[in-house]
Design a protein around this motif. Structure first.
Motif, PDB file in Angstrom:
ATOM      1  N   SER A 170      16.527 -42.887  16.033  1.00  0.00           N
ATOM      2  CA  SER A 170      15.079 -42.852  15.819  1.00  0.00           C
ATOM      3  C   SER A 170      14.683 -41.657  14.980  1.00  0.00           C
ATOM      4  O   SER A 170      15.321 -40.605  15.030  1.00  0.00           O
ATOM      5  N   HIS A 171      13.627 -41.866  14.227  1.00  0.00           N
ATOM      6  CA  HIS A 171      13.038 -40.751  13.479  1.00  0.00           C
ATOM      7  C   HIS A 171      11.836 -40.180  14.236  1.00  0.00           C
ATOM      8  O   HIS A 171      11.297 -39.162  13.843  1.00  0.00           O
ATOM      9  N   GLU A 172      11.436 -40.918  15.296  1.00  0.00           N
ATOM     10  CA  GLU A 172      10.200 -40.550  15.997  1.00  0.00           C
ATOM     11  C   GLU A 172      10.407 -39.253  16.776  1.00  0.00           C
ATOM     12  O   GLU A 172      11.293 -39.168  17.625  1.00  0.00           O
ATOM     13  N   THR A 173       9.571 -38.264  16.518  1.00  0.00           N
ATOM     14  CA  THR A 173       9.681 -37.013  17.280  1.00  0.00           C
ATOM     15  C   THR A 173       9.326 -37.265  18.746  1.00  0.00           C
ATOM     16  O   THR A 173       9.889 -36.644  19.643  1.00  0.00           O
ATOM     17  N   CYS A 176      12.289 -38.496  20.536  1.00  0.00           N
ATOM     18  CA  CYS A 176      13.221 -37.383  20.745  1.00  0.00           C
ATOM     19  C   CYS A 176      12.754 -36.517  21.923  1.00  0.00           C
ATOM     20  O   CYS A 176      13.554 -36.089  22.756  1.00  0.00           O
ATOM     21  N   SER A 177      11.444 -36.315  21.976  1.00  0.00           N
ATOM     22  CA  SER A 177      10.931 -35.436  23.037  1.00  0.00           C
ATOM     23  C   SER A 177      11.053 -36.090  24.415  1.00  0.00           C
ATOM     24  O   SER A 177      11.073 -35.394  25.426  1.00  0.00           O
ATOM     25  N   GLN A 181      18.765 -36.760  26.004  1.00  0.00           N
ATOM     26  CA  GLN A 181      19.602 -35.943  25.125  1.00  0.00           C
ATOM     27  C   GLN A 181      19.323 -36.341  23.680  1.00  0.00           C
ATOM     28  O   GLN A 181      19.096 -37.521  23.395  1.00  0.00           O
ATOM     29  N   VAL A 182      19.310 -35.363  22.809  1.00  0.00           N
ATOM     30  CA  VAL A 182      19.102 -35.653  21.386  1.00  0.00           C
ATOM     31  C   VAL A 182      20.304 -35.109  20.623  1.00  0.00           C
ATOM     32  O   VAL A 182      20.724 -33.971  20.836  1.00  0.00           O
ATOM     33  N   ILE A 183      20.873 -35.950  19.794  1.00  0.00           N
ATOM     34  CA  ILE A 183      21.996 -35.507  18.955  1.00  0.00           C
ATOM     35  C   ILE A 183      21.508 -35.545  17.507  1.00  0.00           C
ATOM     36  O   ILE A 183      21.125 -36.607  17.003  1.00  0.00           O
TER      37      ILE A 183
END
Lengths: 197, 260
Positions: A170-173, A176-177, A181-183
């Motif tokens: 995803s590009h969506e912040t 991600c928030s 976990q964000v890679i």
């Protein structure tokens, strides 16, 4: 454990994966974030068994136990919203259709064809179809394209409630928030972004 | 503004046939002038004469049995040709070797004069079977070509989805291939229908089955009943159009199923 190690894959002259390794948690929602064209989709397709890397090893549930949401909606123009869900569910589970429609906030659109839906509605339908298919691993490629933030929150809650791990690009912040976990990735060829452990 | 729309539709529906009927009427009248009343009905009868001949023929039960016999023969031939053409198209798309094997034969079938086929099939089978076999032979290449193109043009992304979502082979055919093939099937049906009727009736003219429109056309020619010849030809056109309409209705796109 879901992991890929030393994956190498090229499309013609273009090297998309080169000696790429990554280990993913067995539960929760993991977001793969990175610029367009860095190789996120290729990685998801490798995990779904749709691409065969030239070398390397994939440790993940077999493709028949994996559910993939493609980058494109890939809806059938000739099937209604309801039929899209019935197509992936065994007849014994057709009673679940209203629940999936409610999750996609498409209740009332059962008889609509994809051409009459908005882009966001089509994406939500494609997403719940992949979720309804079920499996031991969910691979979701850009699931929130065209979906408004309030719905992204509700859908992320639903993804976190799944029994199986979810890996989504995803590009969506916002996505991600809300992820466990964000890679952060970069490429091509695909690599962990600087500062990413 | 529903009324002008309806009027416009009615005019566009009625005017072209009315114009051509007028041309026919004028032509018949000119022929009558040319032959100075010595039997213009032999060369070009008036539309009304043909209509009367049609009514006269339709009063006899034999007319209906004849039309039904031709319809059954040609429909059976078409169905056989379509099924065989579909099977060959499916095989053609499974391997390049099948294409190499079938493509020249289909090309030969398409290029061979229909009369040669009629005479050959007449030698090999009974006269009653010839029209059906010929109709099937004419339909086969059209269906093969259209379906081969259609199968090749099927959306690869949907086929990949069907694989990834573990659809069975039959489910993939039902949900992906058949709906994608609809426009190709429609186009094949429209082309094949005309070909099947033309070649089937031509075969009947040459083979003279006991009951058949072609045999009646041949008889009308031999007895110089040109109005009957026109009337039977009108029956062929009508049956062909009705069959085409029925077929295209059968394979039309489901409502709302527009491309995205």
């Amino acid at each position: 454990m879901i992991s890929v190690s030393h994956l190498t894959l090229s499309y013609g002259e273009k090297r998309v994966l080169e000696d790429f390794s990554l280990t993913l948690p067995e539960r929760g929602v993991t977001v793969l974030s990175g610029p367009s064209g860095c190789g996120k989709t290729t990685l998801l397709r490798c995990l779904a068994g749709l691409e065969r890397p030239r070398s390397g090893r994939i440790q993940a549930p077999p493709p028949r136990e994996t559910s993939l949401l493609f980058q494109e909606d890939r809806l059938f123009p000739w099937r209604t919203v309801e039929q899209h869900l019935m197509d992936v569910l065994p007849q014994s589970r057709w009673a679940e259709v209203p629940r999936w429609l409610a999750l996609a906030e498409l209740t009332g659109e059962e008889g609509s064809f994809p051409a009459s839906l908005s882009g966001g509605m089509r994406r939500r339908l494609a997403l719940v179809r992949a979720l309804a298919l079920g499996g031991q691993l969910y691979l979701l490629d850009e699931p929130f394209t065209g979906v408004d933030p309030a719905r992204v929150r509700r859908l992320m809650d639903a993804l976190r409630a799944l029994d199986a791990p979810v890996l989504l690009s995803s590009h969506e912040t916002l996505a991600c928030s809300l992820a466990d976990q964000v890679i952060c990735l970069d490429g091509p060829p695909l690599r962990l972004a600087k500062g990413q452990v | 503004m529903a009324c002008p729309d309806r009027l416009d539709r009615a005019l566009s529906l009625l005017l072209p046939p009315a114009f051509w009927l007028g041309v026919w009427q004028l032509g018949a009248w000119l022929v009558e002038l040319h032959v100075e009343g010595r039997g213009n009905e032999l060369l070009l009868p008036y539309p009304a004469t043909v209509l009367l001949a049609l009514f006269r023929l339709a009063r006899s039960p034999e007319f209906w049995w004849t039309a039904l016999a031709s319809l059954a023969r040609i429909a059976a031939g078409m169905a056989g040709g379509a099924v065989l053409g579909g099977l060959l198209a499916a095989l053609t798309c499974t391997s390049p070797w099948c294409r190499r094997l079938f493509a020249p034969v289909i090309r030969i079938v398409r290029a061979t004069p229909v009369v040669s086929f009629i005479l050959l099939v007449l030698l090999w089978t009974g006269r009653d079977q010839v029209p059906a076999v010929i109709a099937g032979l004419m339909v086969l290449p059209v269906v093969w070509e259209n379906l081969t193109q259609g199968i090749r043009a099927t959306d690869g992304q949907l086929l990949e989805l069907a694989r990834a979502y573990r659809f069975s082979r039959w489910k993939t055919v039902r949900l992906v291939y058949l709906p994608s093939l609809r426009p190709h099937l429609r186009s094949a049906a429209a082309t094949a229908m005309g070909l099947a009727w033309k070649s089937g009736v031509a075969a009947e003219v040459l083979c003279l089955p006991r009951l058949g429109i072609g045999a009646q056309i041949s008889r009308a020619k031999q007895t110089f009943e040109t109005a009957d010849l026109f009337a039977w030809t009108a029956v062929v056109i009508l049956l062909s159009l009705l069959m085409e309409r029925a077929l295209t209705r059968l394979i039309r796109r489901p409502e709302g199923g527009k491309p995205l």
